[in-house]
Design a protein around this motif. Structure first.
Motif, mmCIF file in Angstrom:
data_model
loop_
_atom_site.group_PDB
_atom_site.id
_atom_site.type_symbol
_atom_site.label_atom_id
_atom_site.label_comp_id
_atom_site.label_asym_id
_atom_site.label_seq_id
_atom_site.Cartn_x
_atom_site.Cartn_y
_atom_site.Cartn_z
ATOM 1 N N ARG A 156 0.774 -1.193 0.066
ATOM 2 C CA ARG A 156 -0.181 -0.047 -0.097
ATOM 3 C C ARG A 156 0.751 1.288 -0.225
ATOM 4 O O ARG A 156 0.391 2.284 -0.334
ATOM 5 C CB ARG A 156 -0.940 0.074 1.067
ATOM 6 N N ASP A 157 2.026 1.124 0.231
ATOM 7 C CA ASP A 157 2.997 2.387 0.064
ATOM 8 C C ASP A 157 3.959 2.420 -1.127
ATOM 9 O O ASP A 157 4.636 3.377 -1.036
ATOM 10 C CB ASP A 157 4.077 2.094 1.495
ATOM 11 N N ALA A 174 -5.032 -4.673 -6.507
ATOM 12 C CA ALA A 174 -4.347 -5.162 -5.684
ATOM 13 C C ALA A 174 -4.177 -4.039 -4.592
ATOM 14 O O ALA A 174 -4.057 -4.419 -3.155
ATOM 15 C CB ALA A 174 -3.057 -5.738 -6.068
ATOM 16 N N LEU A 175 -4.026 -2.712 -4.988
ATOM 17 C CA LEU A 175 -3.812 -1.647 -3.896
ATOM 18 C C LEU A 175 -4.939 -1.330 -3.306
ATOM 19 O O LEU A 175 -5.108 -1.286 -2.138
ATOM 20 C CB LEU A 175 -3.211 -0.361 -4.662
ATOM 21 N N LEU A 227 -6.494 0.839 0.120
ATOM 22 C CA LEU A 227 -6.379 2.254 -0.554
ATOM 23 C C LEU A 227 -7.916 2.216 -0.912
ATOM 24 O O LEU A 227 -8.426 1.270 -1.339
ATOM 25 C CB LEU A 227 -5.482 2.308 -1.441
ATOM 26 N N THR A 228 -8.575 3.535 -1.159
ATOM 27 C CA THR A 228 -9.620 3.697 -1.683
ATOM 28 C C THR A 228 -9.417 3.593 -3.351
ATOM 29 O O THR A 228 -8.247 3.826 -3.842
ATOM 30 C CB THR A 228 -10.253 5.023 -1.608
ATOM 31 N N PRO A 229 -10.488 3.283 -4.410
ATOM 32 C CA PRO A 229 -9.838 3.181 -5.590
ATOM 33 C C PRO A 229 -9.372 4.567 -6.090
ATOM 34 O O PRO A 229 -8.493 4.342 -6.929
ATOM 35 C CB PRO A 229 -11.559 3.224 -6.245
ATOM 36 N N ASP A 230 -9.863 5.633 -5.688
ATOM 37 C CA ASP A 230 -9.184 6.872 -6.294
ATOM 38 C C ASP A 230 -7.595 7.025 -5.515
ATOM 39 O O ASP A 230 -6.911 7.240 -6.253
ATOM 40 C CB ASP A 230 -10.132 8.226 -5.446
ATOM 41 N N GLU A 231 -7.450 6.580 -4.155
ATOM 42 C CA GLU A 231 -5.995 6.789 -3.984
ATOM 43 C C GLU A 231 -5.258 5.854 -4.660
ATOM 44 O O GLU A 231 -4.051 6.145 -5.047
ATOM 45 C CB GLU A 231 -6.079 6.339 -2.359
ATOM 46 N N ALA A 232 -5.801 4.522 -4.942
ATOM 47 C CA ALA A 232 -5.013 3.638 -5.679
ATOM 48 C C ALA A 232 -4.692 4.249 -6.954
ATOM 49 O O ALA A 232 -3.412 4.196 -7.386
ATOM 50 C CB ALA A 232 -5.920 2.172 -5.652
ATOM 51 N N THR A 233 -5.680 4.560 -7.769
ATOM 52 C CA THR A 233 -5.386 5.329 -9.032
ATOM 53 C C THR A 233 -4.399 6.284 -8.985
ATOM 54 O O THR A 233 -3.550 6.157 -9.737
ATOM 55 C CB THR A 233 -6.691 5.721 -9.721
ATOM 56 N N ARG A 234 -4.413 7.309 -7.981
ATOM 57 C CA ARG A 234 -3.369 8.095 -7.890
ATOM 58 C C ARG A 234 -2.059 7.760 -7.647
ATOM 59 O O ARG A 234 -0.831 8.407 -7.488
ATOM 60 C CB ARG A 234 -3.626 9.349 -6.737
ATOM 61 N N ARG A 235 -1.752 6.397 -7.367
ATOM 62 C CA ARG A 235 -0.331 5.843 -7.277
ATOM 63 C C ARG A 235 0.304 5.449 -8.452
ATOM 64 O O ARG A 235 1.418 4.880 -8.648
ATOM 65 C CB ARG A 235 -0.455 4.587 -6.546
ATOM 66 N N PHE A 236 -0.325 5.854 -9.711
ATOM 67 C CA PHE A 236 0.271 5.656 -10.950
ATOM 68 C C PHE A 236 0.597 6.632 -11.851
ATOM 69 O O PHE A 236 -0.150 7.756 -11.851
ATOM 70 C CB PHE A 236 -0.687 4.536 -11.802
ATOM 71 N N TRP A 237 1.749 6.637 -12.602
ATOM 72 C CA TRP A 237 2.209 7.622 -13.500
ATOM 73 C C TRP A 237 2.415 6.900 -14.589
ATOM 74 O O TRP A 237 3.462 6.119 -14.970
ATOM 75 C CB TRP A 237 3.344 8.518 -13.021
#
Ligand SMILES: NC(=O)C1=CN([C@@H]2O[C@H](COP(=O)(O)OP(=O)(O)OC[C@H]3O[C@@H](n4cnc5c(N)ncnc54)[C@H](O)[C@@H]3O)[C@@H](O)[C@H]2O)C=CC1
Ligand SMILES: CC(=O)C(=O)O
Ligand SMILES: [Mg+2]
Length: 569
Positions: free
Chosen positions: A300-301, A323-324, A329-339
């Motif tokens: 998650r980190d 998986a995140l 994580l929330t779906p939005d938080e998880a999506t924000r982990r990707f560039w």
């Protein structure tokens, strides 16, 4: 009426055939060559058609191995194995199974890429089914011409040849990726080779040099328009499903728009999956899960940069994001982990992006002061890595060497165990080699690659390089679906396949691979299939009962390359 002269009798575990003489020797399912017994030679009219001395399968296999080794280069080895496969199915799989490490790179990536580029030149015999967009009315007739009935087919692998590995549009030569994937299916997953069909959907090619090549064997026109394409794909899916209702429909190496559109249209209606989107997403997840274990930082980190935001890249992002979410994580938080970085740099809001890329576009305000590259037309990888300090870097761009020393050193400056996965195939298109990555990170990088690489010694440690290739997923995924008589391929089944692969990785000691060894692909595939069948039952899509004995049922269902009696009828 089934006029096929040969059938497999599952109760007596033997072939039964009305064929005689040369017709027996030219049927690779039946042919044992010099291993036919005296009784079979008499009954099948083979006396005098083969030399008198009877060999064992083991003797044949060691002779074939010597012949394989005598080939001058990898393409010649590929052609040699293809000819063997055309002659004698059991001997081919016995040989490949005994030398999986050595032969997978020949029947599959990287050499299959060369075989596809050279298809019309190295052509010896037809293999599989060639469906032409110019004759959609022949789709049924061509699939029926296999002689296979409604209960005879477990799996069809189809490609349209537009995005072969990372080497692009190779038209009709794409049939060899369907053939190659099916070879992996049988060698690694024990899928019965006689119950599969390789297909190419020949919709033209946009590669001018093929259209102008007098020897090119496919349709000599550009790829057809979307309406014609969709109607043809619909004809294929309807016909395949009607003729072979239990079969898994596997899609391979389609261009990004078609790959996604086909999956969206058929994924909820049929037992089907796209290997580049979903198989790749699952194997990447497995590699990340074992990398995360070794890194010591909880999933998650992590922060993820994906270089190459196409079919594979966004498929990878989608499964990692899920998986995140499972990690809290929330779906939005998880999506924000990707560039995600594409042909024109980082995907950002306001850019023209494809619909499946859109969720990952970064907010304009986040990147307002990031430096841009005028030639690229956007924010380059180096700037993204510098700003984000990713813990995970994934390459699905087909751009060999794109992970440069400055980029990797920058990443390693802030992360001691960066997870770096150059997944592009074939070997020449890997974004970096493991030796480079381990050198630039002083052994800190956790590396797996799409094509096979030899171990790397750095300092006192020898690093095994796992192969982050969907070959670790698709054989077990389809086998599990077949054994469970699944009606759909669910997200749960894909997640189960990734978890099962990650669980097969025993150690996170320094130098340990992130994925199980290729030589153990059969055991890995059995574990994947077992987990997938359980997930199918959990998701309510299994028509077979999946009980405690599912592991042994999976293993019993795996075809073995052994000779069986051939009975004259
Ligand atoms: N290891 C594995 O299991 C798998 C690996 N792959 C590999 O991934 C690669 C891509 O395959 P697909 O996704 O099917 O192709 P694709 O054509 O759908 O995607 C490639 C993406 O890379 C982007 N790209 C191209 N040049 C770029 C550049 N200079 N900078 C940044 N991005 C760039 C393209 O815009 C496109 O979005 C291939 O090399 C393929 O072999 C694909 C599937 C499975
Ligand atoms: C492995 C695979 O599916 C690819 O490179 O396209
Ligand atoms: Mg592929």
């Amino acid at each position: 009426m089934n006029t096929e002269p040969t059938r497999w009798n599952p109760d007596l575990e033997r072939w039964e055939t009305t064929s005689r003489g040369r017709a027996v020797l030219t049927d690779p399912r039946l042919n044992k060559g010099t291993a036919f017994t005296e009784d079979e030679r008499q009954a099948l009219d083979l006396v005098g058609l083969i030399p008198p001395h009877v060999l064992t399968l083991e003797q044949q296999s060691s002779r074939a191995y010597a012949q394989f080794l005598a080939q001058p280069d990898d393409l010649a080895k590929n052609v040699y194995l293809a000819a063997l496969q055309d002659r004698n199915t059991v001997l081919f799989y016995r040989l490949v199974g005994e030398h999986l490490d050595e032969m997978l790179p020949i029947v599959y990536t990287p050499t299959v890429g060369t075989a596809i580029q050279r298809y019309s030149y190295e052509y010896r015999r037809p293999r599989g089914v060639y469906l032409s967009v110019d004759a959609p009315k022949d789709v049924e007739r061509s699939l029926r011409a296999t002689g296979l009935g409604p209960d005879d087919v477990d799996l069809i692998v189809a490609t349209d040849g537009e995005a072969i590995l990372g080497i692009g549009d190779w038209g009709v030569g794409g049939i060899n990726i369907s053939v190659g994937k099916l070879a992996v299916y049988t060698a690694a997953g024990g899928i019965h080779p006689a119950r599969t069909i390789p297909v190419v959907l020949d919709v033209g090619t946009n590669r001018k040099e093929l259209m102008e090549d007098p020897l090119y064997l496919g349709n000599r026109h550009p790829r057809v328009d979307r309406e014609t394409y969709d109607a043809f794909v619909e004809t294929y899916v309807d016909t395949a499903n009607r003729l072979f209702p239990g079969a898994v429909l596997h899609w391979e190496d389609f261009g990004p728009d078609n790959a996604r559109r086909i999956l969206a249209r058929y994924g909820d209606r049929y037992l089907t999956f796209n290997d580049d989107v979903q198989g790749t997403g699952a194997v990447n997840l497995a590699a990340v899960l074992s990398g995360v274990r070794a890194s010591g930082t909880p999933l998650r980190d992590h922060r993820v940069v994906i270089f190459g935001a196409g079919t594979a890249g966004i498929g990878v992002a989608d499964q990692l994001r899920d998986a995140l979410v499972s990690a809290g994580l929330t779906p939005d938080e998880a999506t924000r982990r990707f560039w995600c970085v594409g042909r024109h740099g980082l995907l950002t809001e306001g850019m023209a992006v494809r619909d499946f890329q859109a969720p990952y576009a970064r907010p304009a305000e986040e990147v307002a002061d990031w430096s841009r590259d005028a030639d690229l037309g956007g924010i380059p990888l180096a700037e993204v890595v510098h700003r984000v300090s990713p813990t995970i870097l994934i390459g699905t761009s087909g751009q060999g060497g794109a992970f440069t020393e400055p980029v990797i050193r920058d990443m390693a400056a802030s992360v001691s165990r960066p997870i770096i996965l150059p997944m592009s195939n074939p070997t020449s298109l890997a974004e970096a080699t493991p030796a480079q990555l381990l050198g630039w990170t002083d052994g800190g990088a956790l590396v797996a690659t799409g094509s096979p690489f030899a171990p790397v010694t750095h300092g006192d440690i020898t690093y095994q390089i796992g192969q982050a290739n969907n070959a670790f997923i698709f054989p077990g995924l389809s086998l599990g679906a077949i054994v469970a008589h699944a009606t759909r391929m669910t997200d749960g089944m894909l997640k189960a396949s990734a978890d099962a692969v990650a669980e097969q990785v025993g150690s996170s000691a320094p130098g340990a691979a992130l994925l199980p060894p290729t030589q153990q692909l059969r055991e890995t595939s059995a574990a994947v299939a077992t987990a997938v069948a359980r997930a199918a039952a959990h998701d309510g899509v299994a028509r077979a009962t999946v009980g405690d004995d599912i592991g042994s049922r999976v293993r019993a269902a795996m075809w073995q390359p052994d000779y069986h009696p051939v009975h004259a009828v």
